[in-house]
Motif scaffolding. Sequence first.
Motif, PDB file in Angstrom:
ATOM      1  N   GLY A  79       0.821  -1.213   0.000  1.00 22.77           N
ATOM      2  CA  GLY A  79       0.000   0.000   0.000  1.00 22.77           C
ATOM      3  C   GLY A  79       0.852   1.260   0.000  1.00 22.77           C
ATOM      4  N   THR A  80       1.969   1.201  -0.673  1.00 25.63           N
ATOM      5  CA  THR A  80       2.958   2.281  -0.625  1.00 25.63           C
ATOM      6  C   THR A  80       2.377   3.633  -0.999  1.00 25.63           C
ATOM      7  N   ARG A  81       1.611   3.704  -2.070  1.00 21.64           N
ATOM      8  CA  ARG A  81       1.057   5.003  -2.481  1.00 21.64           C
ATOM      9  C   ARG A  81       0.061   5.530  -1.446  1.00 21.64           C
ATOM     10  N   PHE A  82      -0.740   4.665  -0.876  1.00 22.50           N
ATOM     11  CA  PHE A  82      -1.678   5.080   0.175  1.00 22.50           C
ATOM     12  C   PHE A  82      -0.919   5.641   1.368  1.00 22.50           C
ATOM     13  N   TRP A  83       0.105   4.914   1.819  1.00 23.18           N
ATOM     14  CA  TRP A  83       0.852   5.368   2.991  1.00 23.18           C
ATOM     15  C   TRP A  83       1.676   6.607   2.685  1.00 23.18           C
ATOM     16  N   ALA A  84       2.197   6.721   1.472  1.00 29.92           N
ATOM     17  CA  ALA A  84       2.923   7.935   1.094  1.00 29.92           C
ATOM     18  C   ALA A  84       2.000   9.144   1.175  1.00 29.92           C
ATOM     19  N   LEU A  85       0.793   8.995   0.635  1.00 29.42           N
ATOM     20  CA  LEU A  85      -0.196  10.078   0.697  1.00 29.42           C
ATOM     21  C   LEU A  85      -0.566  10.383   2.155  1.00 29.42           C
ATOM     22  N   SER A  86      -0.657   9.350   2.965  1.00 26.92           N
ATOM     23  CA  SER A  86      -0.963   9.538   4.395  1.00 26.92           C
ATOM     24  C   SER A  86       0.148  10.314   5.096  1.00 26.92           C
ATOM     25  N   PHE A  87       1.405   9.992   4.792  1.00 23.81           N
ATOM     26  CA  PHE A  87       2.530  10.715   5.392  1.00 23.81           C
ATOM     27  C   PHE A  87       2.576  12.164   4.908  1.00 23.81           C
ATOM     28  N   ILE A  88       2.221  12.392   3.659  1.00 31.85           N
ATOM     29  CA  ILE A  88       2.165  13.771   3.150  1.00 31.85           C
ATOM     30  C   ILE A  88       1.129  14.566   3.938  1.00 31.85           C
ATOM     31  N   GLY A  89      -0.039  13.988   4.121  1.00 32.19           N
ATOM     32  CA  GLY A  89      -1.090  14.658   4.905  1.00 32.19           C
ATOM     33  C   GLY A  89      -0.675  14.877   6.340  1.00 32.19           C
ATOM     34  N   LEU A  90      -0.097  13.855   6.947  1.00 26.27           N
ATOM     35  CA  LEU A  90       0.346  13.946   8.335  1.00 26.27           C
ATOM     36  C   LEU A  90       1.374  15.057   8.519  1.00 26.27           C
ATOM     37  N   MET A  91       2.412  15.042   7.698  1.00 27.82           N
ATOM     38  CA  MET A  91       3.493  16.010   7.868  1.00 27.82           C
ATOM     39  C   MET A  91       3.077  17.425   7.467  1.00 27.82           C
ATOM     40  N   THR A  92       2.178  17.544   6.498  1.00 22.83           N
ATOM     41  CA  THR A  92       1.658  18.867   6.144  1.00 22.83           C
ATOM     42  C   THR A  92       0.881  19.440   7.320  1.00 22.83           C
ATOM     43  N   GLY A  93       0.047  18.612   7.927  1.00 22.88           N
ATOM     44  CA  GLY A  93      -0.722  19.057   9.098  1.00 22.88           C
ATOM     45  C   GLY A  93       0.167  19.461  10.254  1.00 22.88           C
ATOM     46  N   ILE A  94       1.168  18.640  10.544  1.00 17.48           N
ATOM     47  CA  ILE A  94       2.090  18.952  11.644  1.00 17.48           C
ATOM     48  C   ILE A  94       2.869  20.229  11.340  1.00 17.48           C
ATOM     49  N   MET A  95       3.327  20.354  10.104  1.00 16.14           N
ATOM     50  CA  MET A  95       4.105  21.530   9.724  1.00 16.14           C
ATOM     51  C   MET A  95       3.273  22.805   9.876  1.00 16.14           C
ATOM     52  N   LEU A  96       2.046  22.777   9.352  1.00 15.57           N
ATOM     53  CA  LEU A  96       1.216  23.988   9.379  1.00 15.57           C
ATOM     54  C   LEU A  96       0.708  24.343  10.774  1.00 15.57           C
ATOM     55  N   THR A  97       0.486  23.339  11.617  1.00 20.17           N
ATOM     56  CA  THR A  97      -0.070  23.628  12.940  1.00 20.17           C
ATOM     57  C   THR A  97       0.976  23.820  14.030  1.00 20.17           C
ATOM     58  N   ALA A  98       2.186  23.277  13.838  1.00 21.97           N
ATOM     59  CA  ALA A  98       3.147  23.327  14.937  1.00 21.97           C
ATOM     60  C   ALA A  98       4.550  23.816  14.570  1.00 21.97           C
ATOM     61  N   HIS A  99       4.986  23.639  13.337  1.00 25.72           N
ATOM     62  CA  HIS A  99       6.397  23.902  13.046  1.00 25.72           C
ATOM     63  C   HIS A  99       6.685  25.183  12.277  1.00 25.72           C
ATOM     64  N   VAL A 100       5.789  25.613  11.424  1.00 26.60           N
ATOM     65  CA  VAL A 100       6.048  26.809  10.600  1.00 26.60           C
ATOM     66  C   VAL A 100       6.349  28.024  11.466  1.00 26.60           C
ATOM     67  N   GLU A 101       5.659  28.139  12.576  1.00 28.26           N
ATOM     68  CA  GLU A 101       5.862  29.302  13.447  1.00 28.26           C
ATOM     69  C   GLU A 101       7.263  29.351  14.059  1.00 28.26           C
ATOM     70  N   ASN A 102       7.986  28.226  13.998  1.00 31.04           N
ATOM     71  CA  ASN A 102       9.347  28.177  14.543  1.00 31.04           C
ATOM     72  C   ASN A 102      10.423  28.342  13.478  1.00 31.04           C
ATOM     73  N   GLY A 103      10.014  28.647  12.249  1.00 28.74           N
ATOM     74  CA  GLY A 103      10.975  28.872  11.189  1.00 28.74           C
ATOM     75  C   GLY A 103      11.302  27.603  10.414  1.00 28.74           C
ATOM     76  N   PHE A 104      12.396  27.658   9.702  1.00 32.47           N
ATOM     77  CA  PHE A 104      12.774  26.570   8.812  1.00 32.47           C
ATOM     78  C   PHE A 104      13.573  25.472   9.512  1.00 32.47           C
ATOM     79  N   PHE A 105      14.566  25.843  10.300  1.00 33.83           N
ATOM     80  CA  PHE A 105      15.535  24.879  10.812  1.00 33.83           C
ATOM     81  C   PHE A 105      15.013  24.058  11.982  1.00 33.83           C
ATOM     82  N   MET A 106      15.523  22.823  12.050  1.00 35.15           N
ATOM     83  CA  MET A 106      15.234  21.982  13.207  1.00 35.15           C
ATOM     84  C   MET A 106      15.928  22.586  14.415  1.00 35.15           C
ATOM     85  N   ASN A 107      15.473  22.214  15.591  1.00 37.17           N
ATOM     86  CA  ASN A 107      15.973  22.795  16.837  1.00 37.17           C
ATOM     87  C   ASN A 107      17.133  21.961  17.393  1.00 37.17           C
ATOM     88  N   TRP A 108      18.225  21.888  16.643  1.00 37.86           N
ATOM     89  CA  TRP A 108      19.351  21.038  17.007  1.00 37.86           C
ATOM     90  C   TRP A 108      19.963  21.392  18.362  1.00 37.86           C
TER      91      TRP A 108
END
Length: 159
Positions: A79-108
């Motif tokens: 189910g690779t294409r299904f799960w790939a689409l699921s990961f795209i949705g998951l990471m887009t949601g996480i990025m827009l709701t939690a990470h964009v406000e912290n800028g581009f870089f990871m918090n190393w």
Amino acid sequence: MKHLFFKTNETWTGTFLRWTLSIVFIPHGLQKTFGLFGGMGFTKTMDLFIHDLNLPFIAAFTVIMVEFLGSFLLLLGLGTRFWALSFIGLMTGIMLTAHVENGFFMNWFGTQKGEGCQFDILVIGIALALLFEGAGKLSMDGWIFNRRNNLTDQSKTEA
């Protein structure tokens, strides 16, 4: 529809991409489901998502299942294409709701308020490539697709 879902390019590209995504997310899924690798386990993670992050039950459950079940099934190439689409949705949601406000870089170095969207973009890029490429070699998708086509070809020659 099954043709689109299971068809894959028989290259190593899809294989290495899905193995990479799997290896990165299997520990995340195990943290959320069983509390391994310093995680909280299923009940506490659901509680955090629902009560602290105000996610609906179905969204919280979906996050856990994509990271846990999706990462293992990607490893197998099922189910690779299904799960790939699921990961795209998951990471887009996480990025827009939690990470964009912290800028581009990871918090190393722990100097930011939280994580930036760098990791999210990497995951989305890998998942997009899988969406187009398919599972690649050594995949259940390829086996299902080839088996289905062989049965179809065999029935045509018998007729």
